[in-house]
Design a protein around this motif. Structure first.
Motif, PDB file in Angstrom:
ATOM      1  N   ILE A  82       0.943  -1.233  -0.006  1.00 52.13           N
ATOM      2  CA  ILE A  82      -0.032  -0.007   0.157  1.00 52.13           C
ATOM      3  C   ILE A  82       0.881   1.189   0.034  1.00 52.13           C
ATOM      4  O   ILE A  82       1.771   1.334   0.679  1.00 52.13           O
ATOM      5  CB  ILE A  82      -1.113   0.092   1.196  1.00 52.13           C
ATOM      6  CG1 ILE A  82      -1.872  -1.305   1.136  1.00 52.13           C
ATOM      7  CG2 ILE A  82      -1.532   1.331   1.364  1.00 52.13           C
ATOM      8  CD1 ILE A  82      -2.733  -1.354   2.399  1.00 52.13           C
ATOM      9  N   LEU A  83       0.540   2.147  -0.864  1.00 48.19           N
ATOM     10  CA  LEU A  83       1.257   3.499  -0.997  1.00 48.19           C
ATOM     11  C   LEU A  83       1.150   4.336   0.235  1.00 48.19           C
ATOM     12  O   LEU A  83       0.216   4.477   0.716  1.00 48.19           O
ATOM     13  CB  LEU A  83       0.922   4.175  -2.178  1.00 48.19           C
ATOM     14  CG  LEU A  83       1.407   5.466  -2.353  1.00 48.19           C
ATOM     15  CD1 LEU A  83       2.900   5.631  -2.708  1.00 48.19           C
ATOM     16  CD2 LEU A  83       0.679   6.314  -3.565  1.00 48.19           C
ATOM     17  N   PRO A 128       8.354  11.447   1.043  1.00 49.81           N
ATOM     18  CA  PRO A 128       8.365  12.773   0.318  1.00 49.81           C
ATOM     19  C   PRO A 128       9.020  12.453  -0.951  1.00 49.81           C
ATOM     20  O   PRO A 128       8.506  13.147  -2.160  1.00 49.81           O
ATOM     21  CB  PRO A 128       9.721  13.248   1.186  1.00 49.81           C
ATOM     22  CG  PRO A 128       9.523  12.898   2.505  1.00 49.81           C
ATOM     23  CD  PRO A 128       8.981  11.431   2.329  1.00 49.81           C
ATOM     24  N   VAL A 129       9.589  11.314  -1.349  1.00 47.81           N
ATOM     25  CA  VAL A 129      10.019  11.123  -2.820  1.00 47.81           C
ATOM     26  C   VAL A 129       8.954  10.794  -3.646  1.00 47.81           C
ATOM     27  O   VAL A 129       8.908  10.916  -4.941  1.00 47.81           O
ATOM     28  CB  VAL A 129      11.111  10.040  -2.812  1.00 47.81           C
ATOM     29  CG1 VAL A 129      12.371  10.721  -2.192  1.00 47.81           C
ATOM     30  CG2 VAL A 129      10.894   8.863  -2.127  1.00 47.81           C
ATOM     31  N   LEU A 130       7.901  10.128  -3.128  1.00 48.49           N
ATOM     32  CA  LEU A 130       6.548   9.695  -3.821  1.00 48.49           C
ATOM     33  C   LEU A 130       5.894  11.056  -4.018  1.00 48.49           C
ATOM     34  O   LEU A 130       5.159  11.323  -5.112  1.00 48.49           O
ATOM     35  CB  LEU A 130       5.906   8.668  -3.154  1.00 48.49           C
ATOM     36  CG  LEU A 130       6.722   7.214  -3.101  1.00 48.49           C
ATOM     37  CD1 LEU A 130       5.708   6.318  -2.457  1.00 48.49           C
ATOM     38  CD2 LEU A 130       6.647   6.864  -4.590  1.00 48.49           C
ATOM     39  N   ASP A 136       2.286  14.849  -6.677  1.00 49.26           N
ATOM     40  CA  ASP A 136       1.876  16.202  -6.356  1.00 49.26           C
ATOM     41  C   ASP A 136       2.349  17.032  -7.310  1.00 49.26           C
ATOM     42  O   ASP A 136       2.051  18.335  -7.516  1.00 49.26           O
ATOM     43  CB  ASP A 136       2.522  16.835  -5.117  1.00 49.26           C
ATOM     44  CG  ASP A 136       1.788  16.167  -3.745  1.00 49.26           C
ATOM     45  OD1 ASP A 136       0.973  15.387  -3.997  1.00 49.26           O
ATOM     46  OD2 ASP A 136       2.472  16.129  -2.811  1.00 49.26           O
ATOM     47  N   GLY A 137       2.997  16.663  -8.677  1.00 50.30           N
ATOM     48  CA  GLY A 137       3.166  17.583  -9.550  1.00 50.30           C
ATOM     49  C   GLY A 137       4.528  18.222  -9.552  1.00 50.30           C
ATOM     50  O   GLY A 137       4.588  19.353 -10.257  1.00 50.30           O
ATOM     51  N   GLN A 138       5.477  17.892  -8.457  1.00 50.94           N
ATOM     52  CA  GLN A 138       6.587  18.743  -8.201  1.00 50.94           C
ATOM     53  C   GLN A 138       7.754  18.404  -9.529  1.00 50.94           C
ATOM     54  O   GLN A 138       7.573  17.478 -10.210  1.00 50.94           O
ATOM     55  CB  GLN A 138       6.920  18.455  -6.899  1.00 50.94           C
ATOM     56  CG  GLN A 138       6.047  18.795  -5.925  1.00 50.94           C
ATOM     57  CD  GLN A 138       6.608  18.486  -4.350  1.00 50.94           C
ATOM     58  OE1 GLN A 138       7.718  18.765  -4.209  1.00 50.94           O
ATOM     59  NE2 GLN A 138       5.684  17.871  -3.714  1.00 50.94           N
ATOM     60  N   ASP A 139       8.749  19.081  -9.381  1.00 49.18           N
ATOM     61  CA  ASP A 139       9.987  19.090 -10.281  1.00 49.18           C
ATOM     62  C   ASP A 139      10.516  17.899  -9.847  1.00 49.18           C
ATOM     63  O   ASP A 139      10.870  17.602  -8.625  1.00 49.18           O
ATOM     64  CB  ASP A 139      10.908  20.445 -10.045  1.00 49.18           C
ATOM     65  CG  ASP A 139      11.908  19.851 -11.133  1.00 49.18           C
ATOM     66  OD1 ASP A 139      11.774  20.016 -12.424  1.00 49.18           O
ATOM     67  OD2 ASP A 139      13.043  19.711 -10.279  1.00 49.18           O
ATOM     68  N   LEU A 140      10.886  16.960 -10.688  1.00 50.78           N
ATOM     69  CA  LEU A 140      11.382  15.515 -10.574  1.00 50.78           C
ATOM     70  C   LEU A 140      13.060  15.506 -10.702  1.00 50.78           C
ATOM     71  O   LEU A 140      13.606  14.798 -10.534  1.00 50.78           O
ATOM     72  CB  LEU A 140      10.827  14.559 -11.399  1.00 50.78           C
ATOM     73  CG  LEU A 140       9.561  14.558 -11.689  1.00 50.78           C
ATOM     74  CD1 LEU A 140       9.115  13.594 -12.654  1.00 50.78           C
ATOM     75  CD2 LEU A 140       8.834  13.946 -10.121  1.00 50.78           C
ATOM     76  N   ALA A 148      14.058   5.595   2.253  1.00 46.55           N
ATOM     77  CA  ALA A 148      13.562   6.881   1.698  1.00 46.55           C
ATOM     78  C   ALA A 148      12.263   6.439   0.984  1.00 46.55           C
ATOM     79  O   ALA A 148      11.447   7.170   1.125  1.00 46.55           O
ATOM     80  CB  ALA A 148      14.519   7.066   0.227  1.00 46.55           C
ATOM     81  N   PHE A 149      11.809   5.066   0.687  1.00 52.07           N
ATOM     82  CA  PHE A 149      10.456   4.769   0.238  1.00 52.07           C
ATOM     83  C   PHE A 149       9.566   4.228   1.309  1.00 52.07           C
ATOM     84  O   PHE A 149       8.472   3.898   0.843  1.00 52.07           O
ATOM     85  CB  PHE A 149      10.747   4.073  -1.076  1.00 52.07           C
ATOM     86  CG  PHE A 149      11.013   4.990  -2.308  1.00 52.07           C
ATOM     87  CD1 PHE A 149       9.831   5.298  -3.049  1.00 52.07           C
ATOM     88  CD2 PHE A 149      12.346   5.063  -2.663  1.00 52.07           C
ATOM     89  CE1 PHE A 149      10.321   6.079  -4.376  1.00 52.07           C
ATOM     90  CE2 PHE A 149      12.625   5.832  -3.635  1.00 52.07           C
ATOM     91  CZ  PHE A 149      11.564   6.409  -4.561  1.00 52.07           C
TER      92      PHE A 149
END
Length: 347
Positions: free
Chosen positions: A8-9, A14-16, A21-25, A76-77
């Motif tokens: 489950i996500l 933050p890295v997801l 959320d459409g932020q810069d990758l 991180a994930f």
């Protein structure tokens, strides 16, 4: 269908959140959103062990972008370490499997356009029959255990695996060949590659540009190299200058590759050496996808010699000298215009 609770996500990771959320990758994944969306579209979308297609690829890209241990990526994930290991390996193999779709030789109808690209790079129509630049790149690895480890030491005395690539005038990889140990000379790598053994490219009447580490030959593939020092007059000197301008695109392509994936190419890859060719090929595939999407990273100033072994003198060159002399003569002829250069001038 029931979802595995472990898969489950967690939306608070933050890295997801950067992706969803459409932020810069770029900072986290080393590619732009258009490139990532293009990659997700062409990859098989079947989920892996209950994890979504997007999360699987994001974990893979994050590992490629940072060259971190599986434990660090796990934290991180917020994903188990063993799962990260499996997802990274399967994700890299999925991207590598796109090689035949993404890294392709130009069809006959596009060869003239490719040649014009090299003519512009060289600033001379004499190079309009050039349809590729070829070179090799050494990627650092950990020394494999046992006696075979010595085979991976290159001339700069660090262990590496070689990437041979051909690119067009825009820096797109047209062909890649990965896997030979660092101790093997460029010529032997070339002669064991499919592009040479199968005479795949370039077609008759066209040629590639290579540095002094390659033989100057016409068959089974035409490769034109610069004249060796000491140069005999201004004709050879002028040819070498224009040759270097055109051939520099392959160095720029490697520079872009290393700049995007600097965490992989600036230190020894922390994976088993048998997995390294897949990692390198995956990075080359992503390079082409990014260029197609207009997602370019200019080479950093400090990537020029990272992992590159200077060419050695290759004995027994033959076959291409006459063609090179004809090109050099055309280049130094007065008032050379594009319309004066016919196909037979290059053969």
């Amino acid at each position: 269908m029931d979802v595995d609770p472990i898969a489950i996500l967690n939306p608070h990771v933050p890295v997801l959140a950067v992706f969803f959320d459409g932020q810069d990758l770029m900072q986290d994944y080393r590619l732009g959103r258009q490139s990532l969306e293009a990659l997700l579209r062409i990859l098989p979308s079947k989920s892996t062990q209950g994890w979504s297609h997007e999360v699987h690829i994001l974990i893979t890209l994050y590992w490629l972008a940072h060259g971190l241990s599986y434990s660090v990526v796990s934290r991180a994930f917020d994903v188990p370490r063993s799962t990260v290991c499996r997802l990274v390996h399967t994700g890299v193999e999925k991207i590598t499997a796109l090689r035949q779709e993404v890294i392709t030789l130009p069809p006959p109808g596009e060869l003239e356009e490719v040649g014009q690209g090299f003519a512009r790079l060289a600033n001379s129509p004499v190079f309009s029959r050039c349809v590729g630049a070829i070179d090799g790149c050494h990627v650092r690895i950990k020394t494999p255990p046992g006696p075979q480890g010595q085979d991976y030491l290159n001339r700069k005395l660090f262990p590496s695996i070689q990437l041979q690539a051909v690119c067009d005038g825009k820096g797109f990889f047209l062909n890649t060949f990965v896997g030979y140990p660092g101790s093997v000379h460029d010529t032997r790598v070339l002669k064991n590659s499919a592009i040479y053994k199968g005479a795949l490219y370039p077609p008759s009447g066209f040629f590639l540009l290579g540095d002094g580490g390659y033989p100057c030959i016409e068959e089974p593939v035409a490769i034109i190299t610069p004249y060796r020092e000491p140069l005999q007059g201004r004709v050879q000197s002028r040819f070498n200058q224009h040759h270097a301008r055109a051939r520099s695109i392959i160095e720029r392509a490697f520079g872009m590759l290393k700049t995007r994936w600097r965490s992989l190419f600036f230190k020894a890859l922390e994976v088993h050496h048998t997995f390294v060719p897949s990692v390198i090929t995956a990075c080359a595939v992503l390079h082409n996808i990014c260029l197609t999407a207009g997602d370019m990273l200019e080479p950093a100033e400090d990537v020029g010699d990272i992992g590159v072994v200077p060419p050695r003198l290759v004995r027994g060159e033959q076959g291409g000298h006459g063609q090179r002399d004809r090109l050099a003569g055309l280049l130094s002829a007065p008032r050379v215009q594009p319309v004066e250069l016919q196909e037979h001038d290059y053969l």
